[in-house]
Design a protein around this motif. Structure first.
Motif, PDB file in Angstrom:
ATOM      1  N   ALA A  87     -32.758  42.274   5.975  1.00  0.00           N
ATOM      2  CA  ALA A  87     -33.889  42.411   5.052  1.00  0.00           C
ATOM      3  C   ALA A  87     -33.557  43.768   4.196  1.00  0.00           C
ATOM      4  CB  ALA A  87     -35.217  43.189   5.998  1.00  0.00           C
ATOM      5  N   SER A  88     -33.016  44.671   4.716  1.00  0.00           N
ATOM      6  CA  SER A  88     -33.030  45.882   3.716  1.00  0.00           C
ATOM      7  C   SER A  88     -31.775  45.539   2.517  1.00  0.00           C
ATOM      8  CB  SER A  88     -32.150  47.008   4.719  1.00  0.00           C
ATOM      9  OG  SER A  88     -31.682  48.090   3.948  1.00  0.00           O
ATOM     10  N   LEU A  89     -30.552  44.683   3.160  1.00  0.00           N
ATOM     11  CA  LEU A  89     -29.600  44.389   2.321  1.00  0.00           C
ATOM     12  C   LEU A  89     -30.004  43.497   1.012  1.00  0.00           C
ATOM     13  CD1 LEU A  89     -26.686  43.915   4.718  1.00  0.00           C
ATOM     14  CD2 LEU A  89     -26.672  45.765   3.155  1.00  0.00           C
ATOM     15  N   VAL A  90     -30.890  42.461   1.437  1.00  0.00           N
ATOM     16  CA  VAL A  90     -31.578  41.585   0.375  1.00  0.00           C
ATOM     17  C   VAL A  90     -32.234  42.463  -0.521  1.00  0.00           C
ATOM     18  CG1 VAL A  90     -33.139  39.704   0.129  1.00  0.00           C
ATOM     19  CG2 VAL A  90     -31.293  39.343   2.079  1.00  0.00           C
ATOM     20  N   GLU A  91     -33.149  43.177  -0.026  1.00  0.00           N
ATOM     21  CA  GLU A  91     -33.875  44.004  -1.114  1.00  0.00           C
ATOM     22  C   GLU A  91     -33.162  44.811  -2.025  1.00  0.00           C
ATOM     23  OE1 GLU A  91     -37.030  47.813  -0.468  1.00  0.00           O
ATOM     24  OE2 GLU A  91     -36.815  46.676   1.242  1.00  0.00           O
ATOM     25  N   SER A  92     -31.675  45.435  -1.358  1.00  0.00           N
ATOM     26  CA  SER A  92     -31.026  46.357  -2.309  1.00  0.00           C
ATOM     27  C   SER A  92     -30.463  45.267  -3.426  1.00  0.00           C
ATOM     28  CB  SER A  92     -29.897  46.525  -1.368  1.00  0.00           C
ATOM     29  OG  SER A  92     -30.180  47.679  -0.469  1.00  0.00           O
ATOM     30  N   ILE A  93     -30.148  44.146  -3.130  1.00  0.00           N
ATOM     31  CA  ILE A  93     -29.405  43.509  -4.181  1.00  0.00           C
ATOM     32  C   ILE A  93     -30.694  42.918  -5.248  1.00  0.00           C
ATOM     33  CG2 ILE A  93     -28.754  40.960  -4.592  1.00  0.00           C
ATOM     34  CD1 ILE A  93     -27.286  41.104  -2.175  1.00  0.00           C
ATOM     35  N   VAL A  94     -31.929  42.600  -4.697  1.00  0.00           N
ATOM     36  CA  VAL A  94     -32.824  42.597  -5.856  1.00  0.00           C
ATOM     37  C   VAL A  94     -33.233  43.579  -6.657  1.00  0.00           C
ATOM     38  CG1 VAL A  94     -35.435  41.872  -6.028  1.00  0.00           C
ATOM     39  CG2 VAL A  94     -33.992  40.688  -4.309  1.00  0.00           C
ATOM     40  N   LEU A 121     -25.594  51.417 -13.881  1.00  0.00           N
ATOM     41  CA  LEU A 121     -23.697  51.593 -13.771  1.00  0.00           C
ATOM     42  C   LEU A 121     -23.218  50.860 -12.392  1.00  0.00           C
ATOM     43  CD1 LEU A 121     -21.390  52.543 -15.679  1.00  0.00           C
ATOM     44  CD2 LEU A 121     -21.475  54.637 -14.437  1.00  0.00           C
ATOM     45  N   TYR A 122     -22.266  50.351 -12.633  1.00  0.00           N
ATOM     46  CA  TYR A 122     -21.542  49.503 -11.357  1.00  0.00           C
ATOM     47  C   TYR A 122     -22.457  48.536 -10.457  1.00  0.00           C
ATOM     48  CZ  TYR A 122     -18.170  53.683 -12.327  1.00  0.00           C
ATOM     49  OH  TYR A 122     -17.558  54.321 -12.949  1.00  0.00           O
ATOM     50  N   HIS A 123     -23.602  48.135 -11.040  1.00  0.00           N
ATOM     51  CA  HIS A 123     -24.497  47.462 -10.217  1.00  0.00           C
ATOM     52  C   HIS A 123     -23.947  46.119  -9.530  1.00  0.00           C
ATOM     53  CE1 HIS A 123     -24.940  45.037 -14.089  1.00  0.00           C
ATOM     54  NE2 HIS A 123     -25.606  43.985 -13.147  1.00  0.00           N
ATOM     55  N   GLN A 124     -22.910  45.426 -10.418  1.00  0.00           N
ATOM     56  CA  GLN A 124     -22.244  44.178 -10.042  1.00  0.00           C
ATOM     57  C   GLN A 124     -21.131  44.553  -8.911  1.00  0.00           C
ATOM     58  OE1 GLN A 124     -23.187  41.231 -11.195  1.00  0.00           O
ATOM     59  NE2 GLN A 124     -21.974  40.057  -9.884  1.00  0.00           N
ATOM     60  N   ARG A 125     -20.460  45.533  -9.065  1.00  0.00           N
ATOM     61  CA  ARG A 125     -19.775  45.841  -7.915  1.00  0.00           C
ATOM     62  C   ARG A 125     -20.238  46.311  -6.691  1.00  0.00           C
ATOM     63  NH1 ARG A 125     -14.453  48.177  -7.445  1.00  0.00           N
ATOM     64  NH2 ARG A 125     -13.672  47.952  -5.584  1.00  0.00           N
ATOM     65  N   ILE A 126     -21.564  46.991  -6.886  1.00  0.00           N
ATOM     66  CA  ILE A 126     -22.334  47.366  -5.430  1.00  0.00           C
ATOM     67  C   ILE A 126     -22.950  46.019  -4.891  1.00  0.00           C
ATOM     68  CG2 ILE A 126     -24.688  48.607  -4.824  1.00  0.00           C
ATOM     69  CD1 ILE A 126     -24.056  50.670  -6.817  1.00  0.00           C
ATOM     70  N   ILE A 127     -23.457  45.050  -5.588  1.00  0.00           N
ATOM     71  CA  ILE A 127     -23.858  43.825  -5.281  1.00  0.00           C
ATOM     72  C   ILE A 127     -22.832  42.919  -4.447  1.00  0.00           C
ATOM     73  CG2 ILE A 127     -24.719  41.524  -6.046  1.00  0.00           C
ATOM     74  CD1 ILE A 127     -26.315  43.002  -8.175  1.00  0.00           C
ATOM     75  N   GLU A 128     -21.632  43.083  -5.077  1.00  0.00           N
ATOM     76  CA  GLU A 128     -20.474  42.182  -4.282  1.00  0.00           C
ATOM     77  C   GLU A 128     -20.148  42.991  -3.074  1.00  0.00           C
ATOM     78  OE1 GLU A 128     -15.717  41.972  -5.161  1.00  0.00           O
ATOM     79  OE2 GLU A 128     -16.898  41.548  -7.077  1.00  0.00           O
TER      80      GLU A 128
END
Length: 281
Positions: free
Chosen positions: A124-131, A139-146
């Motif tokens: 639940a926390s990981l999905v919320e972080s991606i959203v 900055l670096y949002h795509q790398r963090i999402i990956e």
């Protein structure tokens, strides 16, 4: 039916739906579907499961599925293919092979795949972080999402591994993992599961195949095939409206009484008793 492909390593989608679109294509990729909010029924491979907030479903390329929405539902979709798993940054070859095997063997299992209770709030926390990262696009949002996607896939693999044969460990030989995958893919075709067919398909002699399989898994081939069928029966009793004789026919038992005897030995009660006691209302 047209096959739908994925043209990037992974794809994320977030949707709030009142009705789920009818499937018009087969898929060549894996799809994780997380229920952020809402209720309804998931239909997958002739089984059904009442879904609610916090459920996570893994759809494999072999699965057919749909949702019947009761209350407006917010879905989080994460789509990825085998190529993405194979090219995960920092993953060693053995880990990649293991995750590939686990994901492929998720087929035929209906319902929420989160069996490990501590993983539910984590997902639940990981999905919320991606959203949040997608929304803010800092900055670096795509790398963090990956990196978060990699973590989610690993958690999914851990939960599926909890349902694998107890004697299959991280260091189990690659050949036997391929045999297990072959058996599960062909479980509805008894001709494909004959020892002679397995021997020919994998290039392993008849005399050695049985010894090798038991050494690697702790079960004989026939024991494993029967036990896997019994696990499939269990999921159909819990998550489908199939009659006992229909399940017996699907899994190639001689008749309903043959299935009853095997299941009672496995669970200590008849299939109808098991369904009455444990099936979701």
């Amino acid at each position: 039916m047209i096959k739908e492909n994925l043209y990037q390593p992974f794809e994320i989608e977030y949707k709030e739906l009142e009705r789920f679109p009818k499937a018009t294509r087969t898929k060549s990729f894996f799809e994780l579907i997380y229920i952020i909010d809402g209720t309804g029924v998931q239909y997958i491979n002739k089984n059904k499961f009442n879904y609610r907030k916090g459920n996570l479903f893994l759809i494999t390329p072999q699965d057919t599925h749909s949702f019947e929405i009761s209350a407006s539902t917010r879905f989080f979709f994460l789509r990825f293919n085998e190529y993405y798993v194979k090219t995960k940054p920092g993953a060693d070859k053995d880990t990649v092979q293991r995750i590939e095997y686990i994901l492929q063997n998720a087929s035929h299992r209906p319902g929420c795949i989160l069996k490990n209770k501590v993983d539910k709030p984590l997902i639940a926390s990981l999905v919320e972080s991606i959203v949040r990262e997608q929304s803010n696009q800092q900055l670096y949002h795509q790398r963090i999402i990956e990196q978060i996607v990699n973590t989610i896939i690993t958690i999914v693999a851990r939960n599926i591994a909890l349902k694998l044969p107890k004697n299959v460990k991280e260091n189990t030989g690659e050949a036997v993992l391929e045999i297990l995958h072959y058996i599960q893919q062909n479980i509805f075709e008894p001709k494909m599961l004959k020892v002679e067919k397995l021997s020919s398909h994998f290039g392993i002699s008849l005399t050695y195949l049985g010894r090798y399989f038991k050494k690697q898994t702790g079960e004989t081939l026939q024991q494993y095939i029967l036990n896997y069928k019994l696990r499939l029966i269990e999921t159909r009793l819990l998550h489908s409206d199939m009659r006992i004789n229909e399940i017996a026919y699907e899994l190639n038992f001689t008749d309903e009484s043959h299935l009853n005897r095997a299941f009672k030995k496995f669970k200590g009660m008849s299939p109808s008793e098991y369904r009455k006691q444990f099936a979701s209302s």
